[in-house]
Motif scaffolding. Structure first.
Motif, mmCIF file in Angstrom:
data_model
loop_
_atom_site.group_PDB
_atom_site.id
_atom_site.type_symbol
_atom_site.label_atom_id
_atom_site.label_comp_id
_atom_site.label_asym_id
_atom_site.label_seq_id
_atom_site.Cartn_x
_atom_site.Cartn_y
_atom_site.Cartn_z
ATOM 1 N N GLY A 203 0.804 -1.207 0.000
ATOM 2 C CA GLY A 203 0.000 0.000 0.000
ATOM 3 C C GLY A 203 0.839 1.260 0.000
ATOM 4 N N GLY A 204 0.192 2.352 -0.329
ATOM 5 C CA GLY A 204 0.866 3.636 -0.365
ATOM 6 C C GLY A 204 -0.063 4.733 -0.853
ATOM 7 N N ARG A 205 0.458 5.942 -0.820
ATOM 8 C CA ARG A 205 -0.307 7.102 -1.284
ATOM 9 C C ARG A 205 -0.329 7.159 -2.799
ATOM 10 N NH1 ARG A 205 -0.379 11.480 2.445
ATOM 11 N NH2 ARG A 205 -1.301 12.689 0.749
ATOM 12 N N THR A 211 -5.424 14.640 -5.941
ATOM 13 C CA THR A 211 -5.736 15.510 -4.804
ATOM 14 C C THR A 211 -6.986 15.083 -4.050
ATOM 15 O OG1 THR A 211 -6.996 17.016 -6.232
ATOM 16 C CG2 THR A 211 -4.640 17.480 -5.922
ATOM 17 N N THR A 212 -7.754 14.167 -4.633
ATOM 18 C CA THR A 212 -9.030 13.784 -4.015
ATOM 19 C C THR A 212 -8.894 12.639 -3.031
ATOM 20 O OG1 THR A 212 -9.491 12.306 -5.878
ATOM 21 C CG2 THR A 212 -10.364 14.553 -6.001
ATOM 22 N N ASP A 213 -7.698 12.046 -2.924
ATOM 23 C CA ASP A 213 -7.549 10.879 -2.060
ATOM 24 C C ASP A 213 -6.187 10.928 -1.386
ATOM 25 O OD1 ASP A 213 -7.968 8.428 -0.842
ATOM 26 O OD2 ASP A 213 -7.133 7.313 -2.525
ATOM 27 N N ALA A 214 -6.168 11.180 -0.096
ATOM 28 C CA ALA A 214 -4.917 11.281 0.655
ATOM 29 C C ALA A 214 -4.633 10.039 1.483
ATOM 30 C CB ALA A 214 -4.968 12.503 1.575
ATOM 31 N N GLN A 215 -5.449 8.996 1.351
ATOM 32 C CA GLN A 215 -5.262 7.785 2.146
ATOM 33 C C GLN A 215 -4.204 6.888 1.511
ATOM 34 O OE1 GLN A 215 -7.574 6.566 4.723
ATOM 35 N NE2 GLN A 215 -9.051 8.219 4.696
ATOM 36 N N ALA A 216 -3.533 6.111 2.328
ATOM 37 C CA ALA A 216 -2.584 5.118 1.850
ATOM 38 C C ALA A 216 -3.281 3.760 1.801
ATOM 39 C CB ALA A 216 -1.371 5.061 2.771
ATOM 40 N N ARG A 217 -3.427 3.225 0.606
ATOM 41 C CA ARG A 217 -4.121 1.951 0.422
ATOM 42 C C ARG A 217 -3.357 1.081 -0.571
ATOM 43 N NH1 ARG A 217 -8.361 5.779 -0.542
ATOM 44 N NH2 ARG A 217 -9.965 5.838 1.075
ATOM 45 N N PRO A 218 -3.542 -0.246 -0.483
ATOM 46 C CA PRO A 218 -2.949 -1.104 -1.515
ATOM 47 C C PRO A 218 -3.696 -0.977 -2.838
ATOM 48 C CG PRO A 218 -3.495 -2.338 0.488
ATOM 49 C CD PRO A 218 -4.190 -1.013 0.581
ATOM 50 N N PHE A 427 6.876 0.734 -3.500
ATOM 51 C CA PHE A 427 5.462 0.699 -3.886
ATOM 52 C C PHE A 427 5.228 1.298 -5.267
ATOM 53 C CE2 PHE A 427 1.578 3.425 -3.842
ATOM 54 C CZ PHE A 427 0.603 2.424 -3.852
ATOM 55 N N GLU A 428 5.921 2.375 -5.593
ATOM 56 C CA GLU A 428 5.666 3.105 -6.844
ATOM 57 C C GLU A 428 6.179 2.366 -8.072
ATOM 58 O OE1 GLU A 428 6.401 5.885 -3.413
ATOM 59 O OE2 GLU A 428 7.513 4.237 -4.360
ATOM 60 N N THR A 429 7.017 1.365 -7.883
ATOM 61 C CA THR A 429 7.687 0.762 -9.034
ATOM 62 C C THR A 429 7.287 -0.674 -9.324
ATOM 63 O OG1 THR A 429 9.523 0.230 -7.552
ATOM 64 C CG2 THR A 429 9.745 2.211 -8.881
ATOM 65 N N ILE A 430 6.763 -1.405 -8.350
ATOM 66 C CA ILE A 430 6.554 -2.833 -8.554
ATOM 67 C C ILE A 430 5.313 -3.140 -9.385
ATOM 68 C CG2 ILE A 430 5.237 -3.278 -6.443
ATOM 69 C CD1 ILE A 430 8.047 -5.540 -7.722
ATOM 70 N N PHE A 431 4.241 -2.382 -9.187
ATOM 71 C CA PHE A 431 2.955 -2.729 -9.787
ATOM 72 C C PHE A 431 2.976 -2.559 -11.306
ATOM 73 C CE2 PHE A 431 -1.280 -1.201 -11.193
ATOM 74 C CZ PHE A 431 -1.974 -2.378 -11.030
ATOM 75 N N MET A 432 2.643 -3.632 -12.031
ATOM 76 C CA MET A 432 2.533 -3.634 -13.491
ATOM 77 C C MET A 432 3.830 -3.267 -14.197
ATOM 78 S SD MET A 432 -0.331 -4.899 -14.197
ATOM 79 C CE MET A 432 -0.336 -4.646 -15.961
ATOM 80 N N VAL A 433 4.935 -3.271 -13.470
ATOM 81 C CA VAL A 433 6.235 -3.049 -14.113
ATOM 82 C C VAL A 433 7.072 -4.310 -13.989
ATOM 83 C CG1 VAL A 433 8.357 -1.679 -14.095
ATOM 84 C CG2 VAL A 433 6.164 -0.562 -13.695
ATOM 85 N N MET A 434 7.185 -4.810 -12.763
ATOM 86 C CA MET A 434 8.061 -5.947 -12.522
ATOM 87 C C MET A 434 7.300 -7.172 -12.011
ATOM 88 S SD MET A 434 10.481 -4.101 -13.463
ATOM 89 C CE MET A 434 11.819 -5.254 -13.392
ATOM 90 N N ARG A 435 5.994 -7.219 -12.206
ATOM 91 C CA ARG A 435 5.244 -8.344 -11.647
ATOM 92 C C ARG A 435 4.369 -9.044 -12.698
ATOM 93 N NH1 ARG A 435 0.144 -6.823 -10.959
ATOM 94 N NH2 ARG A 435 -0.356 -8.477 -9.495
ATOM 95 N N ASN A 436 4.635 -8.836 -13.988
ATOM 96 C CA ASN A 436 3.867 -9.542 -15.009
ATOM 97 C C ASN A 436 4.523 -10.888 -15.332
ATOM 98 O OD1 ASN A 436 5.995 -8.943 -16.898
ATOM 99 N ND2 ASN A 436 5.130 -6.896 -17.105
#
Length: 472
Positions: A203-205, A211-218, A427-436
């Motif tokens: 999870g992360g910001r 600007t509409t969502d400041a929560q940290a979520r997966p 968090f910013e780099t793993i999703f859809m970059v290094m996990r396919n």
């Protein structure tokens, strides 16, 4: 070694019966673990792989994902060739689906110009899993299926610690496997967590543009399912005739009649540059052709606002399984009742588990960050030559970068190698970059090769000197 030849080898320090030992023990037979086991075995190591389901492939087989990519070399190319030779790949083009390109319902091809040529290939998940199972058997990998990984036993090793045994749960109860080197192929860094190695919770910001969502979520996980008996030509004719490309008129009518629960067809975040936008909100039917004419795979995602950590919270995991199956039933009922072309359709398969898109992020000897990609940093221990990938974090920017071997080495544990979605990435780099699928296969090969070299040289993975990219 086969199951009939397994003999007890004593007990661990905690009294767990040891049923096997190997140079390399791989936990999880997803594409990363599968490729690691295959590569290590082909390089001469004895290998045991543990898998909780009944076949290898992880989310791509047991989870039904099934996207067939062009081979990128090594074991991934071999897999694609084996799938094709077995007739396990179905390819749809504009000939079979003339109204698919640019269609708002398309998971992958929505961005194309309407009516343009396209080629969408998918493999049959069950057939692919059978092929992967045979490949492990052919190589002499000992695979234990239906085995849940539950813990490790460890001992001090200088300033680090080393794993001595993986503890699993089978129909015979709790058992142990002894190994020299272990590979993290769980997809959610379960081995890292049980070993007490450091990690950042999933999870992360969202980026600063949101600007509409400041929560940290997966990034939410999802459950994939397959529907057969669809006459998509009728659906496309309705979309054109009624000027209803996203089926919004039908969705609104069903919602007004109380036929759609509020969680179904939720809007996406409205801001620019939303990270994981394709899975945050689910405002329309989301589907792709698979297996054959009239058969499509559909995505049902966990509502983002629930912020479920399915990889480390049992209540969250149970809620996801329960609620997503409820939503699948609701969506199937809506489609059959309201959507032209779906009247004779039926659910033919639901994935065996909910895929986790954003789990634990191990802290390795190097943590790859978005700035590494942006600045195209080069590393003396790069496992690959520079490659170019799309980063969702920076509004789908493309960067050329390389990954250091140190991202495969978790802190504090001397004989564990990481793969796939459990690499040491932020968090910013793993999703859809290094996990396919292609990259997970390649990272598995890196881990398998590193394990085999370490065994041959009589060193730990962290003592191994990595000096040039691994050719795939």
């Amino acid at each position: 070694m086969n199951s009939s030849s397994i003999q007890p080898l004593g007990r661990t320090a905690r009294g767990v019966p040891v049923i096997g030992e190997a140079d390399v023990v791989v936990i999880g037979a997803g594409p990363g673990g599968f490729a690691a086991a295959l590569r290590a075995r082909r390089e001469g190591c004895s290998v045991i792989i543990v898998e909780k389901f009944d076949m290898p492939g992880g989310v791509h087989t047991s989870g039904l994902q099934g996207a067939a990519n062009m081979g990128v070399g090594g074991i991934h190319t071999e897999l694609m060739e084996r799938f094709a030779a077995a007739g396990a790949i179905y390819t749809a083009t504009e000939k079979e689906l003339p109204d698919w390109a640019g269609n708002a319902l398309s998971h992958y091809d929505y961005y194309l110009e309407p009516g343009s040529p396209f080629r969408r290939a998918s493999f049959n998940p069950d057939a692919a899993g059978n092929i992967m199972l045979r490949m492990l058997d052919e190589a002499g990998v000992h695979a234990i299926y239906g085995a849940a990984f539950v813990d490790v036993e460890m001992q001090p090793d200088g300033g680090q610690r080393r794993i001595t045994h993986a503890i699993i749960e089978t129909v015979q109860g709790r058992q142990a496997i002894q190994g020299r080197i272990f590979v993290e192929g769980s997809g959610t860094a379960e081995v890292v967590a049980r070993a007490g190695a450091p990690y950042v919770r999933g999870g992360g910001r969202q980026p600063e543009t949101v600007t509409t969502d400041a929560q940290a979520r997966p990034i939410p996980g999802g459950l994939l399912w397959i529907m057969s008996g669809i006459d998509f030509a009728r659906t496309a004719a309705y979309q054109k005739r009624e000027n209803d490309p996203a089926l919004s008129k039908l969705i609104n009518a069903a919602r007004a009649a109380g036929d759609i629960p509020p969680e179904l067809y939720r809007p996406r975040l409205a801001d620019q540059g939303v990270y994981g936008d394709h899975y945050i909100g689910h405002p329309t039917v989301d589907m792709s052709p698979i297996q054959g004419p009239g058969t499509f795979i559909l995505w049902q995602n966990v509502p983002y606002e629930w912020a479920l950590h399915m990889d480390d919270d049992a209540e969250h995991a149970s809620r996801a399984k329960r609620e997503l199956r409820r939503l699948i039933d609701a969506e199937a009922a809506f489609l059959r009742k309201y959507a032209p072309g779906f009247q004779d359709a039926f659910i033919s398969h639901v994935g065996r588990y909910v895929g986790v898109r954003d789990g634990r992020h191990p802290i390795g000897e190097y943590v790859f960050s978005i700035d590494d990609a942006r600045e195209q940093r080069r590393f003396p221990d790069a496992v690959t030559r520079p490659m170019t990938k799309t980063f969702f974090w920076d509004r789908y920017a493309r960067y050329s970068f390389e990954v250091p071997y140190r991202c495969f080495l978790p802190k504090e544990v001397d004989n564990l190698l990481l793969t796939g979605a459990s690499l040491s990435f932020t968090f910013e780099t793993i999703f859809m970059v290094m996990r396919n699928f292609p990259w997970c296969c390649q990272t598995g090969e890196v881990a398998g090769h590193a394990a085999a070299r370490a065994i041959r040289e009589g060193v730990s993975p962290k003592q191994l000197r990595w000096t040039e990219p691994l050719p795939f």
